[in-house]
Scaffold this motif. Sequence first.
Motif, PDB file in Angstrom:
ATOM      1  N   GLN A 153       0.776  -1.204  -0.150  1.00 20.77           N
ATOM      2  CA  GLN A 153       0.061   0.094   0.023  1.00 20.77           C
ATOM      3  C   GLN A 153       0.748   1.162   0.194  1.00 20.77           C
ATOM      4  N   GLU A 154       1.724   1.246   0.967  1.00 22.05           N
ATOM      5  CA  GLU A 154       2.681   2.550   0.899  1.00 22.05           C
ATOM      6  C   GLU A 154       3.374   2.847  -0.359  1.00 22.05           C
TER       7      GLU A 154
ATOM      8  N   ALA B 238      -3.898   1.582  -3.041  1.00 21.11           N
ATOM      9  CA  ALA B 238      -3.254   1.992  -1.733  1.00 21.11           C
ATOM     10  C   ALA B 238      -4.795   1.966  -0.755  1.00 21.11           C
TER      11      ALA B 238
END
Length: 172
Positions: free
Chosen positions: A23-24, A74
């Motif tokens: 996600q980051e 994300a």
Amino acid sequence: VMGDYDTAKAVFEETLKGFPYAQEAHFGLSNCLLYQADVLYQRNALSSDAQVRAATTEQVLELADRALVHADQAVRGSRRIAAFYHNRSVARYWVGLLRDAGEFPAAEQDARVAFEMDPSSPQYFNHLLELLALQRNLDGLAEVIETYLERNPDAPDRQMLEEQLAALGQRN
């Protein structure tokens, strides 16, 4: 990487090759793409050359489309982070502004999520206000300003916002 967005973009792209669900990394890549879109638009959108303006619009839309894909990835993860929703909203904002105003309601929805998660953020607040203004949603503007003032009693721009709220109330 200290403001070096090209290097950051390359790092996030490499990270996603090994960890496609990070996600980051999706968020970081969307952030870099949106930054590039903003810089490009600021430099060229008001050019006197119609070809430069048209090329800028296409490039910004390409960056926004890519950013939307990554911001969407994300958001799909298990952690709910306001910045992820904000990025998705900003990508949809660009698409709405330059290609399809039908994206504004979805951009607003994401902006509302980011604002609800962090109602003290002037960035999320102002972005949501801009989306509501673009849609001429005066009731929504009043509601969001009231919420912001309620949740941020010491807001430095309180007087100006109260004046805007009063002006919105007088429109009836």
